[in-house]
Design an enzyme around this catalytic site. Structure first.
Site, PDB file in Angstrom:
ATOM      1  CE  LYS A  14      21.528 -22.586 -23.862  1.00 25.65           C
ATOM      2  NZ  LYS A  14      20.567 -23.416 -24.605  1.00 25.65           N
ATOM      3  CB  CYS A  26     -19.058 -45.991 -25.875  1.00 25.31           C
ATOM      4  SG  CYS A  26     -18.739 -44.436 -26.006  1.00 25.31           S
ATOM      5  CD  GLU A  80      17.777 -16.834 -22.378  1.00 21.39           C
ATOM      6  OE1 GLU A  80      18.517 -16.718 -22.599  1.00 21.39           O
ATOM      7  OE2 GLU A  80      16.937 -18.516 -22.391  1.00 21.39           O
ATOM      8  CB  ALA A 120      -1.030   0.215   0.553  1.00 23.15           C
ATOM      9  CB  SER A 140      23.685 -19.989 -30.172  1.00 20.60           C
ATOM     10  OG  SER A 140      24.434 -20.330 -30.924  1.00 20.60           O
ATOM     11  CB  ILE A 141      27.186 -21.266 -25.523  1.00 20.52           C
ATOM     12  CG1 ILE A 141      25.309 -21.354 -25.218  1.00 20.52           C
ATOM     13  CG2 ILE A 141      28.016 -20.553 -25.504  1.00 20.52           C
ATOM     14  CD1 ILE A 141      25.355 -21.164 -24.015  1.00 20.52           C
ATOM     15  CE1 TYR A 149       7.487   0.014  -5.688  1.00 17.45           C
ATOM     16  CE2 TYR A 149       5.063   0.255  -6.491  1.00 17.45           C
ATOM     17  CZ  TYR A 149       6.173  -0.053  -7.049  1.00 17.45           C
ATOM     18  OH  TYR A 149       7.393  -0.204  -8.304  1.00 17.45           O
ATOM     19  NE  ARG A 206      20.657 -16.178 -30.498  1.00 14.26           N
ATOM     20  CZ  ARG A 206      21.116 -17.554 -30.738  1.00 14.26           C
ATOM     21  NH1 ARG A 206      22.715 -17.148 -31.487  1.00 14.26           N
ATOM     22  NH2 ARG A 206      20.870 -18.397 -32.318  1.00 14.26           N
TER      23      ARG A 206
END
Ligand code: IVH
Length: 675
Positions: free
Chosen positions: A123, A415, A180, A36, A84-85, A38, A144
């Protein structure tokens, strides 16, 4: 109005207070004031900025949600390419040893030389983003893209609360931080629950949630998706000498107020990597977010420079994955599920088990043969596996744990929903309920299919509502949807006036459609979306399609005797043609041009391949725009491809197109062709 100095000073104070509380709340996870209080600070700042617009700064916390929808994202050329890796696919300890051995060889180290120091981290499974801070203020955020050029997604990235709009303390004049953007598990679950309640589509997984929101052109929609961020690297920097190691560099970023994941460690040699890999494996399920393995990086930045790059991947880093997760549990029951076309699928109900980050309670066993082959019985202890977003499966039974009394599974003869006979045709793996639309289960599935996104796309007609509509007898066939009254709908559970009105509006909207969608929506067996489009293109009108005999149907590309037979059977049934008649009578319509009209456009008869993310069109939209003009969209590039439409992060299809000399166009060129 120009603000008096006192107001300017007060705004500055409020901003820095809010930034301090944001950092404590979103980065340190240690709130410093009640919500409140905030909110009060926030509203005070908003009011002040409204009164004196010249006080507004780009780093103001009030600017996190704002901005207008964009027509498309602007391209951003990365000052330092975003690479990238390499991924180590050997998920065992040997995978870590192989990486260490490669690094040692490249550095020409002897066996007697000491262990290489690594920084091991997680990762994260989201979307890579480059944040550019100038004089401490976030000025740009980019995806990216192809590594050289990404998209400017600043507006959306601003909505990520843990990303500081202004850096803390003494910071470099130019600092690009890479990391990320991801969606945490709890945020994902909460978001999806709200979506389901509102009858809106749920997100498939947290990664799509993150990537989809960042690529959202309307920032107010992006703001509704709760995202987070972890920093893991650098882009361009100016006026700064980074510390000597990757680990210290991350510490430094944390000092500037950026979120850096606590699960990282400086370790020595292959043994240190293996221990980290093991430690995170054990911790993985308790993490509040998904990971895609761990990442090892040579810690010394000087050694990183010496190792350099091989084509597009650094030699000093590797991603090390985990084997798909498995867990043991017992089968409580094997029941059968009735699908849209009556397909009877055996499903194992398990004692719920946590595997691969989710709780699994039901697992499909696909068909009777599969149950036989794996010999799965009620009471059995089974091994369940789940890898990434893949649907969970029963890998095997543990035979020594089988109870004395474990009867073999037998397919029911009738059924369970409507009592009609279950029939399995010669040579088919799938057994089916013969009740067709008499069977409430099939009726429900048929309606769900009719309303689904690629069919008539009736937003808000979720599974729960369909169940109620069928169970209450209000709706028997899709045509009944167009006769629903406001009161009847409003009286359903969890509905109310407002949602009922929205649903009816969506139903009304669905009346305007395309022939292809309509044909697909009918749910004819063996007629999927692609076939429906081919049929619509070939026949041009519903009457022509309905009148076609098996031979005429087989003139359509990819329609063989089986599909032709399914179509004929469908339209030979009186109750099906009645539904079609009632739908048209209710006002469901589309424009019928016939094949001749399509041939006039520059798209008709051409084959397109879509690759990468287009700036404004979704893949589905682009596909539909091409197809309604008589073009074809294929999944792979060949010599027959006329155009490859390339967006951001296009991947191997673009390379193949270049190799084959196929025309490559972008979204704006596609739009020109569509004109
Ligand atoms: S470093 C030059 N560290 O994985 C090294 N990447 O293929 C650049 N990722 O697109 C990447 N967690 O989105 C690095 N701790 C981490 C990471 C990470 C996730 C993603 C990133 C990148 C992909 C690498």
């Amino acid at each position: 109005m120009t603000a008096p100095a006192s107001a300017a000073e007060h705004a500055r104070h409020l901003r820095s207070e809010i930034q301090r509380h944001d950092h404590a709340y979103y980065v340190l996870d240690a709130p410093t004031i009640p919500d409140a209080e905030y909110d009060k600070l926030f509203r005070e700042l908003q009011a002040l900025e409204q009164q004196y617009p010249d006080l507004l700064t780009p780093d103001s916390p009030t600017q996190r949600v704002g901005g207008r929808p964009l027509p498309q994202f602007a391209p951003v050329r990365h000052a330092v390419p975003m690479l990238s890796i390499r991924t180590e696919t050997d998920t065992e300890a040997s995978g870590a040893r192989a990486f260490d051995a490669r690094v040692r060889k490249e550095l020409e180290l002897r066996e007697t030389d000491k262990a290489v120091e690594y920084n091991a981290e997680l990762k994260f499974d989201g979307l890579a983003i480059n944040l550019r801070y100038e004089d401490g203020v976030l000025v740009q955020a980019a995806t990216r893209g192809d590594g050289e050029t990404g998209e400017d997604v600043t507006q959306n990235v601003r909505t990520v609360r843990s990303i500081p709009l202004r850096l803390r303390g003494v910071h470099p004049p130019v600092l690009e931080v890479r990391g990320e953007v991801y969606m945490s598990r709890p945020d994902f679950d909460r978001y999806n629950e709200r979506q389901r309640e509102a009858g809106r589509p749920a997100l498939v997984n947290p990664r799509n949630g993150a990537a989809g929101s960042i690529r959202q052109l309307d920032p107010s929609l992006a703001a509704q998706r709760p995202l987070s961020f972890f920093a893991y690297g650098l882009g361009e920097t100016r006026g700064w000498t980074p510390p000597g190691t990757h680990g210290e560099m991350l510490d430094e970023l944390a000092h500037y107020g950026l979120p850096v994941c606590e699960h990282r460690a400086v370790v020595a040699g292959a043994q240190g990597l293996i221990e980290f890999h093991d430690r995170i494996r054990a911790l993985r399920n308790e993490l509040p977010f998904d990971i895609d393995g761990v990442v090892y990086k040579v810690n010394s930045l000087a050694l990183q420079r010496r190792l350099g790059f091989a084509t597009r991947e650094p030699r000093w880093a590797v991603a090390h994955k985990y084997a798909p997760e498995e867990a043991m549990t017992t089968v409580e029951e094997i029941f059968v599920n009735v699908g849209r076309t009556g397909a009877i699928t055996p499903v194992a109900r398990l004692v719920p088990v946590f595997v691969g980050g989710v709780t699994v309670a039901n697992v499909t066993l696909h068909n009777e043969d599969e149950v036989r082959r794996k010999d799965i019985r009620v009471g059995d202890t089974v091994i369940v596996r789940r890898a990434g977003d893949v649907i969970p499966e029963v890998v095997a039974v543990v035979p020594e744990k089988r109870p004395i009394l474990a009867p073999e599974f037998v397919m029911p003869k009738k059924c369970p929903v409507c009592g009609s006979a279950i029939e399995k045709l010669e040579g088919e793996a799938i057994a089916r309920c013969t009740g067709e639309l008499f069977c409430p289960a099939q009726r429900k599935r048929a309606l769900q299919h009719f309303a689904s996104r690629h069919a008539l796309d009736i937003e808000g007609l979720g599974d729960k509502i369909v169940d109620q509509l069928v169970d209450s007898g209000l709706v028997k066939t899709p045509a009944d949807l167009y006769r629903l009254g406001l009161d009847a709908v409003a009286n359903l559970e969890r509905m109310g006036e407002k949602s009922a009105a929205n649903l009816l509006e969506a139903v009304e909207k669905s009346k305007t459609t395309t022939l292809a969608r309509f044909v697909y929506a009918l749910g004819i067996r063996n007629v999927g979306e692609a076939t429906a489009k081919d049929l619509a293109r070939h026949f041009g009108s519903l009457d022509a399609l309905m009148a076609a005999d098996a031979e005429a149907l087989q003139q359509v590309a990819d329609v063989g005797p089986v599909v032709a037979e399914s179509i004929r059977r469908f339209f030979d049934e009186r109750h099906n043609t009645d539904v079609v008649k009632h739908l048209r009578a209710a006002g469901v319509h589309w424009s019928e041009g016939g094949p001749a009209r399509a041939a006039a456009s520059r798209i008709a008869g051409r084959t397109f391949v879509l690759t990468g993310t287009l700036p404004s069109l979704s893949r589905d939209d682009a596909k539909e725009l091409i197809e309604v003009r008589g073009g074809k969209v294929s999944g792979s590039v060949s010599k027959k491809t006329d155009y490859v439409v390339a967006g951001a992060e296009p991947g191997s299809k673009l390379e193949k197109a270049q190799a084959l000399g196929v025309s490559i166009i972008d979204e704006s060129q596609l739009k020109e062709l569509l004109q």
